[in-house]
Structure formats: C-alpha cells, structure tokens
Enzyme design. Structure first.
Site, short mmCIF file in Angstrom:
data_model
loop_
_atom_site.label_atom_id
_atom_site.label_comp_id
_atom_site.label_asym_id
_atom_site.label_seq_id
_atom_site.Cartn_x
_atom_site.Cartn_y
_atom_site.Cartn_z
CG ASP A 146 -0.26 -0.29 2.25
OD1 ASP A 146 1.14 -0.31 2.26
OD2 ASP A 146 -0.80 -0.90 3.46
CG ASN B 206 -9.29 0.44 10.96
OD1 ASN B 206 -8.01 0.04 11.25
ND2 ASN B 206 -9.28 1.68 10.12
CG HIS C 44 -6.13 -0.55 8.43
ND1 HIS C 44 -6.21 0.04 8.31
CD2 HIS C 44 -5.04 -1.24 9.17
CE1 HIS C 44 -4.57 0.92 8.60
NE2 HIS C 44 -3.86 -0.33 8.75
CD GLU D 22 -8.55 2.48 6.60
OE1 GLU D 22 -8.90 1.49 7.56
OE2 GLU D 22 -8.03 3.88 6.65
#
Ligand code: F6R
Length: 244
Positions: free
Chosen positions: A67, A136, A138, A143
């Site tokens: 990413d 979270n 991810h 996400e």
C-alpha cells in the site's frame, strides 16, 4: 488458519523472517509482499541478517508493495516506499526491475491499480504476503467495510488510520487517501502471514480471531485463507479466550 503465539516480539519476528528466507532458498524467483510499519521492522532486519549469514540470494525475487499514502513522495520517510527501500530493497540487493510499487504521485491512480494487478498476474501471483493489522482491523489500507473480492483500489482512509498514521511522519501530514492491494490478492496468495505485537493490538486480534468473518473486521479475512497464519506475541494474544 493457523494461530501461533510467540513469547515476544523478537520470537514473532524471527519466525516470520524465516518464512521469507526459507521461501527464497526453495524458490529464488518467488514474489513477496511485506507491509511497511512498525510491526515488520525487526522481521525485515532479521531477513537481511539471515540472508547475509547464509548467503541467500534475493536478486531474482519479485517484490510488490502492499500500500501507499496517496500524494506522499517516496523520499518522505513516512512513505511505505521509503520503508521498503531502507529495510528491504537496499540491504537485500533486490533487483530494481523486479520491484513493482504503487506510485503515490501518479496522475492516473486507477492505472496504478490496473498496472499492479497486471504485474502480479503476469508473474503468476504472490507467493508470500506478510501483513500487519491496524487498530481498526485494516490490512494494508483495506479499511472496515471493504469488499473481500477487491483487487488493487484507492481508498478514503478511516479516521483512525489518518490519526495513527501520523506516527510515521516527522511533521503533521494530511493523510486522506491510500492505494492498496485488495483482500482478494491476500486470499489468492500462496501463503499469508499476519503479524501483530503488543497490547495495543490485543482487542483487534480478539475480534479478528474469535468473531465472525466480516467486512467490518478486514483482518477476519485471514480465516478464509487456505494457507494463512496469524503470528502474535503474548501481549497481542492476551485477550484471546484461554490466554491468561
Ligand atoms: C502498512 C500497512 C498497514 C500496517 C498497519 C499496522 O504498509 O499496510 O496496514 O500494517 O497499520 O501498522 P504498525 O505495524 O505500524 O502497527
């Protein structure tokens, strides 16, 4: 999916590094993808140390980025590319022509996605993916809410990711969009390893491992992988049932 709990960060990192060096010994032209971030730092250092000590040649292997922060140049120390060059490509002497990274400054970001997907396909897919996990849940910049079937795509970053991401940068940096491999890449990889360390990751790992497989918890996708492994240190595993 296999779950491995190691006593600490060092042991978690050594086990993970060994997967990479063992793979290159048996398949020198393997395609690898390793996340940037704090968690894989020691893994990367150990890969380089083992490679030097055991004279493992990484010059034929292929490498793709997981990413990148859209708009952040590669020379910025907080970029994923900076991390990968510093911790992996330079120490391991990876051949530049075998590296395919997202260009976070490209005018056509959609083309970055199709080019990445094509590169992975042309080279017969990813052999080994080593990923981290966000607080979270991810993976990469997949996400909460992401479709598991997605390949490379552009993302509006979650508020948590925008805030936590500041830790990689020297000064406050606007982080709104990301570009990432998709969870379908992870599902299709021949082996996928998720690493998590420390008490800050304990809650998310409990949800990912003990909860339902759900797009609201992207890390739960690991349970769909036929050759997936989660490696935790004791602190990251501390909230799992049966771990006192
Ligand atoms: C970075 C990446 C992210 C991180 C995750 C955990 O390339 O893909 O998903 O793996 O945010 O980051 P750390 O390891 O810094 O806790």
């Amino acid at each position: 999916m296999k779950l491995t709990i190691e006593k600490d960060y060092d042991a978690m990192s050594l086990r993970t590094a060994r997967y990479v060096t063992d793979l290159i010994k048996s398949k020198p032209d393997a395609m690898i993808c390793i996340a940037a971030g704090d968690t894989p730092k020691l893994t990367c250092d150990l890969i380089a140390q083992i490679a030097r000590k055991e004279a493992i040649d990484f010059s034929r292997c292929f490498f793709v980025s997981l990413d990148e922060w859209v708009g952040i140049p590669p020379e910025n120390e907080g970029s994923c590319q900076y991390f990968l060059r510093n911790y992996l490509f330079t120490p391991l002497l990876i051949n530049e022509k075998n590296i395919h990274l997202f260009n976070a400054l490209a005018a056509d970001m959609k083309k970055e996605c199709t080019d990445m997907d094509a590169f992975i396909k042309q080279h017969d897919g990813i052999d080994l993916m080593i990923v981290g996990v966000g607080r979270n849940g991810h993976i990469g910049f997949n996400e909460p809410g992401v479709k598991f079937e997605e390949y490379s795509h552009i993302v509006d970053l979650d508020e948590t990711t925008q805030t936590v991401g500041q830790k990689y940068f020297r000064e406050e940096t606007k982080l709104t969009k990301g570009i990432t491999l998709g969870l379908q890449h992870l599902i299709e990889s021949r082996k996928a390893v998720l690493i998590a360390s420390g008490s800050k990751k304990a809650n998310v790992m409990k949800q990912a491992i003990e909860g339902e497989i759900s797009t609201s918890m992207p890390a739960s996708v690991m349970k769909k992988h036929t050759n997936g492994e989660i490696i935790l240190d004791k602190e990251a595993a501390s909230l799992l049932s049966g771990q006192a």
